[in-house]
Design a protein around this motif. Structure first.
Motif, PDB file in Angstrom:
ATOM      1  N   GLU A 116      -7.065   0.933   3.697  1.00 50.88           N
ATOM      2  CA  GLU A 116      -7.351   1.044   5.134  1.00 50.88           C
ATOM      3  C   GLU A 116      -6.642  -0.080   5.878  1.00 50.88           C
ATOM      4  O   GLU A 116      -7.180  -1.179   6.045  1.00 50.88           O
ATOM      5  N   THR A 124     -10.432  -2.537   0.272  1.00 48.82           N
ATOM      6  CA  THR A 124      -9.834  -1.293  -0.207  1.00 48.82           C
ATOM      7  C   THR A 124      -8.505  -1.567  -0.893  1.00 48.82           C
ATOM      8  O   THR A 124      -8.111  -0.827  -1.800  1.00 48.82           O
ATOM      9  N   ASP A 174      -9.272  -2.573  -4.466  1.00 50.14           N
ATOM     10  CA  ASP A 174      -9.640  -1.380  -5.217  1.00 50.14           C
ATOM     11  C   ASP A 174      -8.413  -0.555  -5.608  1.00 50.14           C
ATOM     12  O   ASP A 174      -8.422   0.145  -6.623  1.00 50.14           O
ATOM     13  N   ALA A 175      -7.337  -0.649  -4.794  1.00 47.21           N
ATOM     14  CA  ALA A 175      -6.125   0.138  -5.047  1.00 47.21           C
ATOM     15  C   ALA A 175      -5.080  -0.636  -5.846  1.00 47.21           C
ATOM     16  O   ALA A 175      -3.990  -0.125  -6.073  1.00 47.21           O
ATOM     17  N   HIS A 187      -4.418   7.731  -8.627  1.00 45.07           N
ATOM     18  CA  HIS A 187      -4.427   8.082  -7.208  1.00 45.07           C
ATOM     19  C   HIS A 187      -5.669   7.453  -6.580  1.00 45.07           C
ATOM     20  O   HIS A 187      -6.768   8.004  -6.639  1.00 45.07           O
ATOM     21  N   ASP A 188      -5.463   6.272  -6.010  1.00 48.98           N
ATOM     22  CA  ASP A 188      -6.579   5.515  -5.453  1.00 48.98           C
ATOM     23  C   ASP A 188      -6.931   6.023  -4.056  1.00 48.98           C
ATOM     24  O   ASP A 188      -6.150   6.730  -3.395  1.00 48.98           O
ATOM     25  N   ARG A 189      -8.093   5.618  -3.611  1.00 53.10           N
ATOM     26  CA  ARG A 189      -8.416   5.866  -2.203  1.00 53.10           C
ATOM     27  C   ARG A 189      -7.418   5.122  -1.338  1.00 53.10           C
ATOM     28  O   ARG A 189      -6.973   4.017  -1.685  1.00 53.10           O
ATOM     29  N   PRO A 190      -7.023   5.678  -0.207  1.00 51.74           N
ATOM     30  CA  PRO A 190      -6.033   5.013   0.638  1.00 51.74           C
ATOM     31  C   PRO A 190      -6.497   3.620   1.077  1.00 51.74           C
ATOM     32  O   PRO A 190      -7.685   3.406   1.336  1.00 51.74           O
ATOM     33  N   HIS A 220       0.810  -1.215   0.000  1.00 57.78           N
ATOM     34  CA  HIS A 220       0.000   0.000   0.000  1.00 57.78           C
ATOM     35  C   HIS A 220       0.849   1.272   0.000  1.00 57.78           C
ATOM     36  O   HIS A 220       0.359   2.341  -0.352  1.00 57.78           O
TER      37      HIS A 220
END
Length: 487
Positions: A396, A462, A465-466, A391-394, A356
């Protein structure tokens, strides 16, 4: 011993010198039957080196002891008492080691940062794991290997445990205090198994972290294909002391291994041993100097930080770090490691993994100034153009309390029992029936028999998704999760 000898390679050369005409597998008959289009890509040498170990490399009764002599030379090279070759990778070797120490329903202490192959061994053998928690760095969101004190505490709670397993170095290059963990195990009269898949090079230079046999481990598994010159799937496992019977270890390997071992893999293992004995010190002098230079050059790039001992080693963290593993924090670029790895691959640079917030570039004795320059130039280019990356959502990432799941069933029972697939949001509180493993590096976030928590599910969801890859899930997209059926 005479380390100029290479029994497997010499036997392979003798086979060709005798002009043997095969009427036995493999069916391509030294490449004569292979599709020319395949030979154009793989080369004729691959097919010429692909022959049977028995009645090919050696005779029907293995009277020339080709493989045995090669294994004895390997043991001598690294100071082990016994060495066994594996052509099924350390994923098989570590299972053989585990099954040599514990059996069905017996307890084995295992660091929870173990590779998925260890979990597979638990499933196959029905071993009851006693999980030993890694040391968590809350600032870097990174787990370091469990401490010796953690293993001592686990033995105090589970005095009947048959042994312990620790993973070191980790895929991030961080290392355990193996000598202290070995002392804990031996105080209880049980063996220590070390999954040292990333440490094939460690015996061959004094400035590298201590390797398992020198630290007092009983069984050590190493992947020569990872940091050495072996072909993919080339692995060895070493043994010393009297806590594990070599005949038992050999029989467990025979139980799991193939009866059609690859002579190509044996030959590469044999040749690598000779290379390391004769030239390893000089090769790693150069590799360590190169790594130091590359670290400094990457550190100078805006938005990047190359982790070193000051980040990873010390109280509550690792005791040592393999400097050839370049762990680069890219969070200053505002993008995930997944996206940076993809962007570098598009430029012709294949890295080991991204997570991440980090990427990992491993250096070995094979690297030189040209490959180092290409890496630095590629990373500099990507860093300069990071605004153009997704630029993905962070992701978690939970803390240790959220990551640590309760083991409520034996991994084997959960894996082989009745299962059902449920939506990932409905999986909270259910018992996992599958491994959910961000890969690479291959450390399961959830495994069969653990009760799934909301934080781990959010982390994986998440993460996907990233750009995270979870290949062992029944649904790699993690829209659904496989759980133990209720009722």
């Amino acid at each position: 011993m005479d380390h100029e000898q290479v029994p497997v390679l010499d036997a392979l050369a003798a086979y060709h010198a005798q002009r043997q005409l095969p009427f036995a597998p493999p069916g391509h008959k030294q490449g004569r039957g292979a599709d020319p289009r395949v030979r154009d890509i793989l080369g004729d040498a691959v097919f010429r080196g692909d022959l049977l170990a028995m009645n090919g490399l050696d005779d029907r009764t293995s009277s020339r002891r080709v493989l045995q002599r090669a294994q004895e030379l390997m043991a001598d090279a690294v100071g082990a008492e016994h060495t066994f070759f594996s052509t099924c990778g350390s994923s098989l070797s570590v299972k053989a080691a585990m099954l040599s120490v514990a059996g069905p329903h017996e307890e084995l202490l295992v660091g929870r940062d173990a590779h998925k192959s260890v979990v597979s061994g638990l499933v196959l053998a029905g071993i009851r794991p006693v999980w030993v928690d890694p040391q968590w760095d809350p600032d870097l969101h990174l787990a370091h290997p469990p401490s010796a004190a953690a293993y001592a505490n686990a033995f105090a709670r589970h005095p009947e445990a048959r042994g312990a397993l620790v993973t070191t170095p980790t895929p991030y290059g961080t290392c355990s205090d193996l000598a202290a963990i070995a002392e804990v195990c031996h105080t209880h009269g049980v063996p220590l198994v070390v999954d040292e898949a990333w440490g094939a090079h460690l015996p061959f230079h004094p400035d590298l972290p201590a390797w398992a046999m020198d630290a007092g481990a009983d069984v050590c598994v190493t992947s020569v294909h990872k940091m050495g010159s072996g072909l993919e799937q080339g692995s060895v496992f070493h043994l010393q002391g009297d806590l594990v019977d070599p005949a038992v270890l050999r029989s467990r390997e025979d139980l799991l291994g193939t009866t059609s071992s690859s002579v190509l893999l044996y030959a590469a293992l044999d040749g690598w041993r000779r290379q390391m004995v004769q030239h390893g010190r000089a090769l790693y002098d150069d590799a360590l100097e190169l790594a130091s230079s590359v670290r400094a050059r990457l550190e100078a790039i805006d938005g990047l930080h190359v982790h070193g001992r000051e980040d990873f080693c010390g109280p509550g963290r690792a005791v040592d770090l393999d400097p050839l593993q370049l762990i680069i924090d890219v969070s200053g670029l505002g993008v995930s490691g997944y996206r940076v790895v993809d962007a570098l691959r598009a430029r012709g640079l294949s890295l080991h993994f991204g997570d991440h917030r980090r990427i990992n570039a491993q250096l070995t004795h094979a690297d030189d100034e040209a490959s180092a320059d290409a890496l630095v130039a590629g990373v500099r280019h990507i860093a300069a153009g990071a605004d153009g990356l997704p630029h993905d959502r962070p992701v978690e990432v939970p803390g240790p309390d959220g990551l640590r799941l309760e083991q409520v069933m034996l991994p084997r029972d959960a894996f082989f029992g009745a299962v059902e697939d449920v939506g990932w949001r409905e999986a909270e509180g259910r018992v996992a029936a599958e491994m959910l493993t961000p890969y690479p590096p291959g450390i399961p976030a959830a495994l069969p028999g653990e009760r799934l928590g909301a934080e781990v599910l959010r982390y994986l969801r998440t993460g996907v998704d990233a750009g995270m890859v979870v290949p062992d899930a029944a649904d790699p997209g993690l829209v659904t999760v496989r759980v133990v059926a209720e009722g």
